[in-house]
Motif scaffolding. Structure first.
Motif, PDB file in Angstrom:
ATOM      1  N   LEU A 129       0.806  -1.223   0.000  1.00 38.43           N
ATOM      2  CA  LEU A 129       0.000   0.000   0.000  1.00 38.43           C
ATOM      3  C   LEU A 129       0.840   1.274   0.000  1.00 38.43           C
ATOM      4  CD1 LEU A 129      -2.897   1.039   0.001  1.00 38.43           C
ATOM      5  CD2 LEU A 129      -2.882   0.916   2.495  1.00 38.43           C
ATOM      6  N   PRO A 130       1.808   1.453   0.893  1.00 39.18           N
ATOM      7  CA  PRO A 130       2.612   2.683   0.832  1.00 39.18           C
ATOM      8  C   PRO A 130       3.478   2.752  -0.417  1.00 39.18           C
ATOM      9  CG  PRO A 130       3.466   1.197   2.516  1.00 39.18           C
ATOM     10  CD  PRO A 130       2.157   0.628   2.070  1.00 39.18           C
ATOM     11  N   LEU A 131       3.892   1.598  -0.954  1.00 34.77           N
ATOM     12  CA  LEU A 131       4.683   1.589  -2.181  1.00 34.77           C
ATOM     13  C   LEU A 131       3.849   2.043  -3.371  1.00 34.77           C
ATOM     14  CD1 LEU A 131       6.662  -1.764  -1.765  1.00 34.77           C
ATOM     15  CD2 LEU A 131       7.439   0.566  -1.257  1.00 34.77           C
ATOM     16  N   LEU A 132       2.569   1.653  -3.380  1.00 32.90           N
ATOM     17  CA  LEU A 132       1.664   2.093  -4.438  1.00 32.90           C
ATOM     18  C   LEU A 132       1.462   3.598  -4.370  1.00 32.90           C
ATOM     19  CD1 LEU A 132      -0.364   1.259  -6.715  1.00 32.90           C
ATOM     20  CD2 LEU A 132      -2.110   1.132  -4.927  1.00 32.90           C
ATOM     21  N   ALA A 133       1.238   4.112  -3.178  1.00 33.80           N
ATOM     22  CA  ALA A 133       1.017   5.547  -3.003  1.00 33.80           C
ATOM     23  C   ALA A 133       2.255   6.357  -3.386  1.00 33.80           C
ATOM     24  CB  ALA A 133       0.619   5.849  -1.564  1.00 33.80           C
ATOM     25  N   LYS A 134       3.416   5.791  -3.155  1.00 34.30           N
ATOM     26  CA  LYS A 134       4.667   6.486  -3.443  1.00 34.30           C
ATOM     27  C   LYS A 134       5.062   6.389  -4.908  1.00 34.30           C
ATOM     28  CE  LYS A 134       9.406   6.802  -1.665  1.00 34.30           C
ATOM     29  NZ  LYS A 134      10.401   6.183  -0.748  1.00 34.30           N
ATOM     30  N   GLY A 135       4.521   5.377  -5.612  1.00 31.22           N
ATOM     31  CA  GLY A 135       4.868   5.195  -7.019  1.00 31.22           C
ATOM     32  C   GLY A 135       5.927   4.147  -7.256  1.00 31.22           C
ATOM     33  N   ASP A 136       6.331   3.414  -6.215  1.00 30.38           N
ATOM     34  CA  ASP A 136       7.315   2.356  -6.398  1.00 30.38           C
ATOM     35  C   ASP A 136       6.707   1.130  -7.074  1.00 30.38           C
ATOM     36  OD1 ASP A 136       9.235   3.911  -5.262  1.00 30.38           O
ATOM     37  OD2 ASP A 136       9.169   2.961  -3.295  1.00 30.38           O
ATOM     38  N   ILE A 137       5.395   0.951  -6.950  1.00 27.19           N
ATOM     39  CA  ILE A 137       4.656   0.003  -7.771  1.00 27.19           C
ATOM     40  C   ILE A 137       3.510   0.770  -8.422  1.00 27.19           C
ATOM     41  CG2 ILE A 137       5.267  -2.044  -6.402  1.00 27.19           C
ATOM     42  CD1 ILE A 137       2.556  -1.921  -5.095  1.00 27.19           C
ATOM     43  N   ASP A 138       2.991   0.238  -9.522  1.00 27.84           N
ATOM     44  CA  ASP A 138       1.992   0.972 -10.297  1.00 27.84           C
ATOM     45  C   ASP A 138       0.571   0.491 -10.059  1.00 27.84           C
ATOM     46  OD1 ASP A 138       4.005   2.475 -11.963  1.00 27.84           O
ATOM     47  OD2 ASP A 138       4.541   0.426 -12.529  1.00 27.84           O
ATOM     48  N   VAL A 139       0.410  -0.817  -9.835  1.00 23.70           N
ATOM     49  CA  VAL A 139      -0.902  -1.433  -9.696  1.00 23.70           C
ATOM     50  C   VAL A 139      -0.874  -2.392  -8.514  1.00 23.70           C
ATOM     51  CG1 VAL A 139      -2.697  -2.803 -10.827  1.00 23.70           C
ATOM     52  CG2 VAL A 139      -1.189  -1.353 -12.210  1.00 23.70           C
ATOM     53  N   GLN A 140      -1.929  -2.391  -7.747  1.00 25.22           N
ATOM     54  CA  GLN A 140      -2.062  -3.358  -6.665  1.00 25.22           C
ATOM     55  C   GLN A 140      -3.333  -4.163  -6.890  1.00 25.22           C
ATOM     56  OE1 GLN A 140      -1.930  -1.668  -2.747  1.00 25.22           O
ATOM     57  NE2 GLN A 140      -2.119  -3.633  -1.705  1.00 25.22           N
ATOM     58  N   TYR A 141      -3.182  -5.490  -6.942  1.00 25.73           N
ATOM     59  CA  TYR A 141      -4.351  -6.354  -7.054  1.00 25.73           C
ATOM     60  C   TYR A 141      -4.794  -6.653  -5.633  1.00 25.73           C
ATOM     61  CZ  TYR A 141      -7.448  -9.410  -9.665  1.00 25.73           C
ATOM     62  OH  TYR A 141      -8.561  -9.964 -10.249  1.00 25.73           O
ATOM     63  N   ALA A 142      -5.859  -5.992  -5.200  1.00 22.19           N
ATOM     64  CA  ALA A 142      -6.282  -6.088  -3.805  1.00 22.19           C
ATOM     65  C   ALA A 142      -7.773  -5.780  -3.717  1.00 22.19           C
ATOM     66  CB  ALA A 142      -5.445  -5.132  -2.935  1.00 22.19           C
ATOM     67  N   ALA A 143      -8.148  -5.000  -2.726  1.00 19.19           N
ATOM     68  CA  ALA A 143      -9.551  -4.636  -2.507  1.00 19.19           C
ATOM     69  C   ALA A 143      -9.585  -3.343  -1.696  1.00 19.19           C
ATOM     70  CB  ALA A 143     -10.281  -5.754  -1.757  1.00 19.19           C
ATOM     71  N   PRO A 144     -10.699  -2.611  -1.762  1.00 22.61           N
ATOM     72  CA  PRO A 144     -10.822  -1.390  -0.962  1.00 22.61           C
ATOM     73  C   PRO A 144     -11.103  -1.715   0.504  1.00 22.61           C
ATOM     74  CG  PRO A 144     -12.824  -1.743  -2.220  1.00 22.61           C
ATOM     75  CD  PRO A 144     -11.866  -2.813  -2.646  1.00 22.61           C
ATOM     76  N   GLU A 145     -10.132  -2.326   1.146  1.00 25.99           N
ATOM     77  CA  GLU A 145     -10.281  -2.691   2.552  1.00 25.99           C
ATOM     78  C   GLU A 145     -10.129  -1.458   3.433  1.00 25.99           C
ATOM     79  OE1 GLU A 145      -7.371  -5.824   2.778  1.00 25.99           O
ATOM     80  OE2 GLU A 145      -8.859  -7.334   2.202  1.00 25.99           O
ATOM     81  N   ALA A 146     -10.340  -1.637   4.715  1.00 26.83           N
ATOM     82  CA  ALA A 146     -10.332  -0.492   5.631  1.00 26.83           C
ATOM     83  C   ALA A 146      -9.003   0.255   5.587  1.00 26.83           C
ATOM     84  CB  ALA A 146     -10.633  -0.965   7.053  1.00 26.83           C
ATOM     85  N   ALA A 147      -7.892  -0.483   5.506  1.00 21.10           N
ATOM     86  CA  ALA A 147      -6.579   0.168   5.480  1.00 21.10           C
ATOM     87  C   ALA A 147      -6.410   1.018   4.226  1.00 21.10           C
ATOM     88  CB  ALA A 147      -5.477  -0.879   5.564  1.00 21.10           C
ATOM     89  N   VAL A 148      -6.947   0.579   3.097  1.00 23.30           N
ATOM     90  CA  VAL A 148      -6.873   1.357   1.861  1.00 23.30           C
ATOM     91  C   VAL A 148      -7.660   2.654   2.014  1.00 23.30           C
ATOM     92  CG1 VAL A 148      -7.486   1.396  -0.579  1.00 23.30           C
ATOM     93  CG2 VAL A 148      -6.537  -0.692   0.425  1.00 23.30           C
TER      94      VAL A 148
END
Length: 384
Positions: A129-148
């Motif tokens: 999650l923090p890597l996605l927000a920072k741009g270190d990864i581009d896509v996360q296969y996940a779900a809109p969970e509470a932490a997101v």
């Protein structure tokens, strides 16, 4: 290591890390701004796409009878980018069947047709999650969970851009209870019982689980949640460690038909609860690549997963190879209904469940802070 463990615990419990997320969000805001090539939210031209006349359904329709959107096989046709672009995708597992369109799309060269070089990384959601927000990864296969949602509330530039699947009519993946002597499925009371769960109250499964609890004389405050590892859930249910648990494919087959257990409900039939999350690099830095990624993903669904894809033994063998799973294991449960669209109201329903469970703080987020349908609508040529 201590920081990663702390983040992991936060995801599992749904607790908001206001200090950590706040500092990361401030950093990410600077990173996101420097990457942007246009005005956030600026409308992009949408033109009709051949073969995708039925590539859209009304987002308000979340009925179980709704047929998922489908284009013709091979559509939408590739529109290669001007230069080869690398896309880094993370997932919490590499073998789950819901990942099949991504894995098959990579194997069959659908992403390469768009001049995309896709790299898939195994990363737990709290690490990604923090890597996605920072741009270190581009896509996360996940779900809109509470932490997101908590991360978005703190400023993370993340959006849910595509759904993943809904269960097939014959699926019994979901909430199972061990019956007491003389008890029947219609008489089950879950009050004061122990429920086994993989992630905890911050999972999207809390939304359908809350409905099951209400139908059986209980709520989130009247049951005890026990967090278990994937390999422990069924064992704990069978040996009495927990009274009920959410069983995934194909685990539920091991109690299906056993009169000592009852299936009480599962994920809504017409409503995807997870899928693809984009970070700032694709949302605003390179939206052309974001559309190309979804175009390849959607084309894979239309070409290989349009119907009951497990009826084709040759394809089932290919799927088993891609997912590193025995074809017979895949064939033991119904085909998923792959569904790239996001239903309106899902985010609102999830947030209500999280609020009831006490794992989010602050006012509910409006849907447009969480969902961005523009990438898949452009990919299929639909003008909302």
């Amino acid at each position: 290591m201590a920081r990663r463990l702390f983040l992991a615990r936060a995801l599992m419990t749904g607790v908001t890390l206001f200090g950590v997320l706040g500092s990361l969000a401030a950093c990410d805001a600077q990173t996101s701004e420097s990457a942007r090539s246009g005005t956030p939210g600026k409308p992009r031209p949408i033109t009709p796409v051949a073969g995708c006349a039925k590539g859209w359904t009304d987002p308000a329709d979340a009925s179980a009878a709704r047929a998922p959107a489908r284009c013709s096989p091979g559509a939408p046709a590739p529109k290669p980018l001007k230069k080869k672009t690398k896309i880094v995708v993370s997932a919490g597992t590499l073998t789950a069947e819901y990942l099949a369109p991504l894995r098959i799309g990579m194997e069959k060269g659908e992403f390469s047709k768009e001049k995309l070089d896709v790299e898939l990384k195994l990363l737990p959601t709290p690490d990604a999650l923090p890597l996605l927000a920072k741009g270190d990864i581009d896509v996360q296969y996940a779900a809109p969970e509470a932490a997101v949602l908590n991360g978005i509330r703190q400023g993370f530039d993340i959006r849910w851009v595509a759904g993943n699947f809904t269960p097939a009519p014959g699926s019994r993946s979901g909430f199972w209870a061990r019956l007491k002597p003389g008890e029947t499925a219609g008489e089950v009371s879950l009050k004061d019982r122990t429920v086994g769960t993989l992630i905890g109250k911050g999972s999207v499964i809390m939304y359908p689980m809350e409905k099951v609890l209400a139908a059986h004389q209980a709520d989130v405050d009247s049951v005890r949640f026990q967090q278990l590892g994937p390999a422990e859930v069924l064992t704990s249910l069978k040996n009495g460690g927990v009274d009920a648990a959410w069983l995934l494919d194909p685990v539920w087959r091991q109690v299906d038909g056993d009169t000592g257990y009852a299936f009480l409900g599962g994920q809504p039939r017409g409503e995807p609860l997870g899928g693809l999350l984009f970070g700032p690099d694709l949302l605003t830095g390179n939206p052309d690549a974001g559309v190309a990624f979804l175009r390849a993903y959607i084309r894979t669904v239309n070409t290989y997963f349009a119907g009951d894809y497990k009826k084709d033994q040759a394809f089932l063998d290919d799927l088993g190879e891609a997912l590193k799973t025995e074809p017979d294991t895949l064939a033991a449960v119904p085909s998923l209904r792959m569904d790239w669209e996001i239903r309106s109201g899902t985010v609102e329903r999830l947030q209500k469940a999280y609020a009831t469970a006490g794992v989010v703080e602050g006012d509910p987020l409006p849907e447009d802070r969480v969902v961005d349908r523009s990438f898949y609508t452009e990919a299929v040529g639909h003008k909302p």
